[in-house]
Design an enzyme around this catalytic site. Structure first.
Site, mmCIF file in Angstrom:
data_model
loop_
_atom_site.group_PDB
_atom_site.id
_atom_site.type_symbol
_atom_site.label_atom_id
_atom_site.label_comp_id
_atom_site.label_asym_id
_atom_site.label_seq_id
_atom_site.Cartn_x
_atom_site.Cartn_y
_atom_site.Cartn_z
ATOM 1 N N ASP A 1 0.846 -1.203 0.000
ATOM 2 C CA ASP A 1 0.000 0.000 0.000
ATOM 3 C C ASP A 1 0.880 1.251 0.000
ATOM 4 O O ASP A 1 0.568 2.250 -0.649
ATOM 5 C CB ASP A 1 -0.890 -0.023 1.246
ATOM 6 C CG ASP A 1 -2.162 0.797 1.093
ATOM 7 O OD1 ASP A 1 -2.234 1.609 0.170
ATOM 8 O OD2 ASP A 1 -3.070 0.635 1.914
ATOM 9 N N HIS B 1 -7.687 -1.297 8.948
ATOM 10 C CA HIS B 1 -6.764 -0.717 7.962
ATOM 11 C C HIS B 1 -7.157 0.752 7.836
ATOM 12 O O HIS B 1 -8.199 1.082 7.274
ATOM 13 C CB HIS B 1 -6.936 -1.481 6.643
ATOM 14 C CG HIS B 1 -6.118 -0.965 5.506
ATOM 15 N ND1 HIS B 1 -4.964 -1.595 5.083
ATOM 16 C CD2 HIS B 1 -6.269 0.101 4.687
ATOM 17 C CE1 HIS B 1 -4.453 -0.935 4.052
ATOM 18 N NE2 HIS B 1 -5.226 0.099 3.790
ATOM 19 N N HIS C 1 -6.297 4.893 7.084
ATOM 20 C CA HIS C 1 -5.472 5.931 6.450
ATOM 21 C C HIS C 1 -5.598 7.232 7.243
ATOM 22 O O HIS C 1 -6.566 7.457 7.966
ATOM 23 C CB HIS C 1 -5.893 6.114 4.989
ATOM 24 C CG HIS C 1 -5.367 5.025 4.105
ATOM 25 N ND1 HIS C 1 -4.297 5.203 3.262
ATOM 26 C CD2 HIS C 1 -5.734 3.724 3.973
ATOM 27 C CE1 HIS C 1 -4.048 4.068 2.628
ATOM 28 N NE2 HIS C 1 -4.903 3.151 3.035
ATOM 29 N N CYS D 1 -4.016 5.142 -2.428
ATOM 30 C CA CYS D 1 -4.463 4.298 -3.524
ATOM 31 C C CYS D 1 -4.577 5.131 -4.795
ATOM 32 O O CYS D 1 -5.267 6.148 -4.815
ATOM 33 C CB CYS D 1 -5.817 3.671 -3.184
ATOM 34 S SG CYS D 1 -6.464 2.716 -4.559
ATOM 35 N N ASN E 1 -1.154 5.525 4.957
ATOM 36 C CA ASN E 1 -1.668 4.739 6.087
ATOM 37 C C ASN E 1 -1.195 5.363 7.391
ATOM 38 O O ASN E 1 -0.231 6.121 7.403
ATOM 39 C CB ASN E 1 -1.097 3.316 6.035
ATOM 40 C CG ASN E 1 -1.675 2.509 4.902
ATOM 41 O OD1 ASN E 1 -1.211 2.591 3.775
ATOM 42 N ND2 ASN E 1 -2.690 1.747 5.194
#
Ligand code: COA
Ligand code: ZN
Length: 309
Positions: free
Chosen positions: A14, A205, A207, A238, A247
């Site tokens: 990522d 997960h 960000h 992304c 992240n």
């Protein structure tokens, strides 16, 4: 409830996927090693996606082959279609992750399928993985907000979680792909899924687009979540989700957890050395919020030691 928290480092995937500067295989492996040296024991190391769509991942097979494979290190590979799954199997992956976005438009932007077709495709792949004895991590991505369709109802997150669990997924990670969540929302989503299925199978997960990734992590932690994705130096984003920033920085998350009595097995000083490696590789200044303060403390300690000597 356990104080042990698993940090799944996603910087190599990522984190790097959106970087303009191509990082060659040896650089990716050097970063992986620096993270292992810091104590990291779980990675999402690559994605087996179209090299045209994500050039940074074009060397995924080579990177995977170069990783130090040890029983105590857990590696997963992201796959988003059958071809990716086949490549992961050819590489010998034992854990695959799959990202099912919560809306039509996000799936279309990411993998050119609407939600229904994407769901059917991932169900098929999860079942295949089950038959192959491969562990699957199902991601419900854009679960806390979509860059194209806005708010995502909690019911959709529950529905997609159920879909993947029924197909045989081993773990579910709920993703705030664009960093649009706030802690109250994060708490509500995790409270809902944990009540249905228990906390053990879930990960978060998050960000940090709006500087709320740490409080969001804390909200998830309070709901019993003990597994978090994070990225060294806060790398990430992304290419298909406009507005998605990095992240949550691994060093900030680990620092927060360790200060609060949780155990990650990871050394912040070692992570800051890995930040240095990542900065050199991508040619950008990186780093979570802890870096400056931590380094000033190190300088103070070094000065005191020199004066005492
Ligand atoms: N690995 C390598 N190549 C792949 C691939 C994979 N997993 N999937 C598709 N391709 C190649 C095909 O072979 C084809 O190559 P060609 O043009 O040389 O014939 C080309 O990509 C197009 O294939 P197609 O099946 O028509 O896919 P598509 O154009 O509909 O694209 C995806 C769909 C999923 C392949 C592509 O959009 C993708 O990989 N996206 C990446 C998304 C991503 O990584 N998002 C961030 C993480 S969530
Ligand atoms: Zn992400």
């Amino acid at each position: 409830m356990t104080k042990k928290v698993l940090i799944n480092e996603v910087g190599l995937r990522d984190g790097l996927q959106i970087q303009q500067k191509f990082v060659p295989t040896e650089g990716k492996l050097e970063l992986g090693q620096a993270l292992i040296d810091a104590g990291v024991r779980a990675f999402e190391a690559v994605s087996f996606v179209s090299p045209k769509a994500v050039p940074q991942m074009s060397t995924a097979g080579e990177v995977w082959a170069g990783l130090p494979m040890k029983d105590e290190i857990y590696y997963s590979a992201l796959v988003l279609n059958e071809k990716g799954y086949d490549r992961a199997m050819d590489s010998g992956a034992k854990v695959v992750s799959m990202a099912l976005a919560s809306t039509n438009k996000m799936n279309e932007a990411n993998i050119r399928l609407d939600l229904e077709s994407a769901s059917a495709m991932f169900v098929k792949l999860i079942k295949r993985a089950k038959d192959d004895g491969v562990e699957t991590r199902g991601y419900v991505s854009t679960a806390m907000g979509c860059p194209y369709e806005g708010d995502v109802p909690v019911e959709t997150v529950v529905e997609l979680t159920k879909l993947m669990l029924d197909a045989g997924a081993d773990k579910i990670s709920i993703a705030d792909t664009i960093g649009s969540a706030h802690p109250e929302q994060c708490k509500r989503i995790f409270a809902t899924v944990v009540e249905k299925w228990g906390a053990d199978i879930f990960g978060a997960h998050l960000h940090d687009t709006r500087a709320l990734a740490l409080p969001n992590a804390w909200a998830a932690l309070e709901e019993g979540i003990r597994e978090f994705d994070s990225s060294i130096g806060g790398l990430g984003g992304c290419p298909f989700a406009p507005g998605a920033k990095g992240n949550v920085a691994t060093e900030d998350l680990v620092f927060m957890l360790e200060q609060s009595g949780y155990e990650t097995g990871i050394d912040v000083g070692g992570l800051l050395r890995a930040v240095g490696v990542a900065e050199r590789l991508v040619g950008l200044k990186l780093g979570g919020r802890i870096t400056e303060w931590w380094l000033s403390q190190e300088r103070k300690k070094a000065k005191a030691a020199a004066e005492a000597a």
